[in-house]
Scaffold this motif. Sequence first.
Motif, PDB file in Angstrom:
ATOM      1  N   ASP A 249       0.841  -1.200   0.000  1.00 44.76           N
ATOM      2  CA  ASP A 249       0.000   0.000   0.000  1.00 44.76           C
ATOM      3  C   ASP A 249       0.876   1.248   0.000  1.00 44.76           C
ATOM      4  O   ASP A 249       0.623   2.204  -0.737  1.00 44.76           O
ATOM      5  N   ALA A 250       1.920   1.232   0.835  1.00 43.78           N
ATOM      6  CA  ALA A 250       2.788   2.407   0.943  1.00 43.78           C
ATOM      7  C   ALA A 250       3.549   2.642  -0.360  1.00 43.78           C
ATOM      8  O   ALA A 250       3.648   3.779  -0.842  1.00 43.78           O
ATOM      9  N   VAL A 251       4.077   1.580  -0.951  1.00 41.24           N
ATOM     10  CA  VAL A 251       4.856   1.728  -2.186  1.00 41.24           C
ATOM     11  C   VAL A 251       3.960   2.209  -3.330  1.00 41.24           C
ATOM     12  O   VAL A 251       4.293   3.165  -4.046  1.00 41.24           O
ATOM     13  N   LEU A 252       2.813   1.568  -3.491  1.00 38.17           N
ATOM     14  CA  LEU A 252       1.965   1.919  -4.632  1.00 38.17           C
ATOM     15  C   LEU A 252       1.359   3.310  -4.471  1.00 38.17           C
ATOM     16  O   LEU A 252       1.286   4.084  -5.430  1.00 38.17           O
ATOM     17  N   ALA A 253       0.952   3.652  -3.231  1.00 40.85           N
ATOM     18  CA  ALA A 253       0.424   5.001  -3.005  1.00 40.85           C
ATOM     19  C   ALA A 253       1.524   6.027  -3.269  1.00 40.85           C
ATOM     20  O   ALA A 253       1.285   7.073  -3.892  1.00 40.85           O
ATOM     21  N   GLY A 254       2.749   5.721  -2.808  1.00 43.48           N
ATOM     22  CA  GLY A 254       3.870   6.640  -3.026  1.00 43.48           C
ATOM     23  C   GLY A 254       4.157   6.815  -4.510  1.00 43.48           C
ATOM     24  O   GLY A 254       4.378   7.932  -4.994  1.00 43.48           O
ATOM     25  N   ALA A 255       4.140   5.713  -5.251  1.00 39.18           N
ATOM     26  CA  ALA A 255       4.437   5.786  -6.689  1.00 39.18           C
ATOM     27  C   ALA A 255       3.358   6.582  -7.423  1.00 39.18           C
ATOM     28  O   ALA A 255       3.662   7.445  -8.258  1.00 39.18           O
ATOM     29  N   ARG A 256       2.098   6.300  -7.093  1.00 35.70           N
ATOM     30  CA  ARG A 256       1.011   7.012  -7.790  1.00 35.70           C
ATOM     31  C   ARG A 256       1.052   8.507  -7.457  1.00 35.70           C
ATOM     32  O   ARG A 256       0.833   9.355  -8.324  1.00 35.70           O
TER      33      ARG A 256
END
Length: 321
Positions: free
Chosen positions: A202-209
């Motif tokens: 969740d943290a990685v994908l939210a950060g990337a988006r």
Amino acid sequence: MSLATIPVRVARKRNEAEGICSFELVHAEVGTLPPFSAGAHVDVHLPGGLTRPYSLCNSPAETHRYRIAVLREAASRGGSVAMHEAVSEDARLEISAPRNLFPLNDEADAHLLLAGGIGITPLLAMAEALHRRGSSFRLHYCARSRSRAAFVDEIQSSGYADRVQFHFSEGAAERRLDIAHLLASPQPGTHLYACGPAGFMDAVLAGARAQGWSEQRLHHEVFNAAPAESAGDRAFEVLLGLSGRVVAVPAGCSIVAALSQAGVAIPTSCEQGICGTCMTTVLDGTPEHRDQYLTPEEQAAGTLILPCCSRAKSARLVLAL
Ligand code: FES
């Protein structure tokens, strides 16, 4: 699950870190195993009738063995405990042929690999493959501590050790992964691959988006979804579009389970909405998505569903079955 299975023998079982064992699987009858590509997994048929997907974490150049690694989960649904306790060296198992739902993108200029804990497994095969083909990549490996991180020695003695950074959250604050900093200013040709537990993902994908990475350049595989909240589940019905049959799905029962009881088998593997094996086309009705496999755009489109975990917002779903 695939019907054709491969008989294998556990040639080696090894403690790789606190709570993590690796298993080296060789063909039980003939010398070689089907080839695989980095990111692939096999479904392991476990003692007790469970089936669980495990990523292959050896070099895809090898055909004499598959290696998997299993974290013993505190909240295990049975799979990881069975692997740790009931599968010893020399045990015979049945596995599926490798399947790859998490492949490397061959068009990418560079690859950024982000591993959380046991999520290192497919990324280890990716790092090996990228190193062998001379591709540009970096690997960031996050774990709670050094003692809980598998394969650290192997990575540090590999030919690509200089492209790897370790981040241990129990260590100094400056060694923790700064996701926002790492993912800032995405380069158009760089693809990101992330694998780990749900919170990490969740943290990685939210950060990337948030930093503007496009969905086509985000590749991810989750280990162990958080259990879905089922208290508010409602009953609905599924119409099988190809036969016209109607099957009731009660509250507390998945679509896959209801259809199975009605004699309609949908292939499954993780049964948690993370692997994509059960993906089915929706012809009509509104899915209530509970998976972590479809992209937000795919979920919003409403034309696909992961029926091992997702349900319906409408009273009826029509599926292409
Ligand atoms: S079986 Fe894995 S997503 Fe449904």
